[in-house]
Design an enzyme around this catalytic site. Structure first.
Site, PDB file in Angstrom:
ATOM      1  N   SER A   1       0.793  -1.241   0.000  1.00  0.00           N
ATOM      2  CA  SER A   1       0.000   0.000   0.000  1.00  0.00           C
ATOM      3  C   SER A   1       0.822   1.286   0.000  1.00  0.00           C
ATOM      4  CB  SER A   1      -0.921   0.040   1.213  1.00  0.00           C
ATOM      5  OG  SER A   1      -2.131  -0.568   0.897  1.00  0.00           O
TER       6      SER A   1
ATOM      7  N   LYS B   1       0.301   3.509  -2.792  1.00  0.00           N
ATOM      8  CA  LYS B   1      -0.815   4.474  -2.839  1.00  0.00           C
ATOM      9  C   LYS B   1      -0.273   5.906  -2.763  1.00  0.00           C
ATOM     10  CE  LYS B   1      -4.449   1.501  -0.917  1.00  0.00           C
ATOM     11  NZ  LYS B   1      -4.097   0.226  -0.332  1.00  0.00           N
TER      12      LYS B   1
ATOM     13  N   TYR C   1      -1.870  -1.496 -10.826  1.00  0.00           N
ATOM     14  CA  TYR C   1      -2.005  -1.441  -9.361  1.00  0.00           C
ATOM     15  C   TYR C   1      -1.242  -2.597  -8.690  1.00  0.00           C
ATOM     16  CZ  TYR C   1      -4.325  -1.691  -4.787  1.00  0.00           C
ATOM     17  OH  TYR C   1      -4.573  -1.773  -3.434  1.00  0.00           O
TER      18      TYR C   1
ATOM     19  N   TYR D   1      -4.382   3.548   7.502  1.00  0.00           N
ATOM     20  CA  TYR D   1      -5.734   2.969   7.374  1.00  0.00           C
ATOM     21  C   TYR D   1      -6.613   3.412   8.550  1.00  0.00           C
ATOM     22  CZ  TYR D   1      -2.638  -0.413   4.984  1.00  0.00           C
ATOM     23  OH  TYR D   1      -1.673  -1.005   4.250  1.00  0.00           O
TER      24      TYR D   1
ATOM     25  N   VAL E   1       1.043  -3.934   3.599  1.00  0.00           N
ATOM     26  CA  VAL E   1       0.939  -5.257   4.211  1.00  0.00           C
ATOM     27  C   VAL E   1       2.185  -6.119   3.999  1.00  0.00           C
ATOM     28  CG1 VAL E   1      -1.592  -5.389   4.314  1.00  0.00           C
ATOM     29  CG2 VAL E   1      -0.386  -6.196   2.263  1.00  0.00           C
TER      30      VAL E   1
HETATM   31  N1  GLN Z   1      -1.758  -5.037  -2.711  1.00  0.00           N
HETATM   32  C1  GLN Z   1      -2.481  -4.958  -1.475  1.00  0.00           C
HETATM   33  C2  GLN Z   1      -3.960  -5.000  -1.718  1.00  0.00           C
HETATM   34  O1  GLN Z   1      -4.423  -4.337  -2.575  1.00  0.00           O
HETATM   35  C3  GLN Z   1      -2.093  -3.722  -0.737  1.00  0.00           C
HETATM   36  C4  GLN Z   1      -2.847  -3.570   0.559  1.00  0.00           C
HETATM   37  C5  GLN Z   1      -2.059  -3.037   1.687  1.00  0.00           C
HETATM   38  O2  GLN Z   1      -0.844  -2.969   1.709  1.00  0.00           O
HETATM   39  N2  GLN Z   1      -2.805  -2.680   2.695  1.00  0.00           N
HETATM   40  O3  GLN Z   1      -4.687  -5.673  -1.039  1.00  0.00           O
END
Ligand code: GLN
Length: 304
Positions: free
Chosen positions: A60, A63, A188, A240, A258
């Site tokens: 993530s 992002k 993505y 988050y 994650v």
């Molecule tokens: N690639 C992961 C997903 O889209 C990224 C999520 C994350 O790091 N929280 O679920």
């Protein structure tokens, strides 16, 4: 300072046991949760300890990269009108967005649905070009020309990422994205699977700490206004649905993934890269947050 970093890592090693590695992307389940690393950079000096040089997938944290380019391409007002910036208070992979999409309300760039929408705003002729532009930009802001995608993680997520597929189709259904959903998801997933180290994350964070300017070259990579915007979004939703708690204990703009990474910065001072793959229920690195808490307390880093 180096001594402090060594001590913090040593002290926080015990927390690596408390987390659980992400397994909803099967390849990530292979991570070794006893790993832990930290890198802090001021531009002039760099301090590191533990597994600071071990590559892991940024997940993530991508992002942040989507948003940096999308806001440079489209401007802050457009981003606000398109996805909004209010924290959702929902888990990163929440799927109950039917109503906000219908009403064209906030979906936030730091949760999956908003990040997929923001990824589609990065200007390019086609999806391949969009990915290359994003990867090139990531190489530039990490100062690491050798960054690459972990193909195993990429294919693993592509194969199992049906929840993200569902989110992307919801976006398509409401006219928020155009083109082939699968192509957008490829960008993505591939960007989430870029491998980086704590040192790479610290450099990327330093750019935001330094108001968008690359300290090494003096080049303004993103505008000062956009760097301020990024940090505001990160402090309110980068961790988050753990962002409020994190603001009270650490008080720094940060983004987690994650894969176990956290990128944090102290505006005007330093960039911090963290890695430890054991996660809490919200998907944030347990030992990583502990290290940031200690660092923030010892150096009085909280922006509040
Ligand atoms: N690639 C992961 C997903 O889209 C990224 C999520 C994350 O790091 N929280 O679920």
């Amino acid at each position: 300072m180096q001594q402090l970093i060594d001590e913090i890592l040593k002290d926080c090693r015990r927390f690596t046991e408390d987390g659980k590695v992400a397994d909803y992307i099967p390849e990530l389940a292979k991570a070794n949760k006893s790993e832990i690393g930290i890198c802090v950079t001021t531009g002039e000096k760099r301090y590191f300890a533990g597994d600071w040089n071990k590559p892991f997938t940024i997940q993530s944290i991508a992002k942040t990269i989507f948003l940096m380019l999308a806001v440079e391409d489209n401007g802050i007002d457009f981003i606000k009108a398109h996805v909004g910036v209010e924290a959702t208070g929902k888990p990163f992979n929440a799927i109950d967005y039917a109503e906000p999409l219908l009403l064209r309300e906030n979906i936030n760039p730091m949760v999956n649905i908003g990040a997929i929408a923001v990824c589609s705003l990065v200007k390019a002729e086609n999806y391949q070009q969009r990915f290359l532009r994003l990867l090139d930009f990531t190489k530039r802001i990490t100062g690491n020309p050798d960054l690459k995608v972990d193909e195993n993680v990429y294919y693993s997520e592509k194969k199992t990422g049906d929840k993200n597929r569902a989110l992307a189709y919801l976006l398509k259904n409401s006219g928020m994205i155009e083109g082939r959903v699968e192509d957008l998801l490829d960008v993505y997933f591939a960007m989430c699977s870029v491998q980086a180290t704590c040192a790479d994350l610290a450099n990327m964070a330093l750019l935001l700490a330094n108001h968008g300017m690359d300290i090494a070259t003096g080049q303004q990579i993103i505008s000062e206004k956009n760097a301020t915007f990024m940090n505001a979004v990160l402090i309110t939703s980068g961790m988050y649905d753990g962002s409020g708690e994190f603001a009270t204990t650490v008080g720094l703009p940060a983004k987690s993934g994650v894969g176990g990474g956290i990128m944090a910065n102290r505006p005007g001072h330093m960039g911090i890269g963290i890695y430890s793959p054991g996660l809490d229920k919200k998907g944030n690195s347990v030992a990583g947050i502990k290290m940031l808490e200690m660092l923030s307390q010892k150096l009085r880093l909280s922006i509040f």
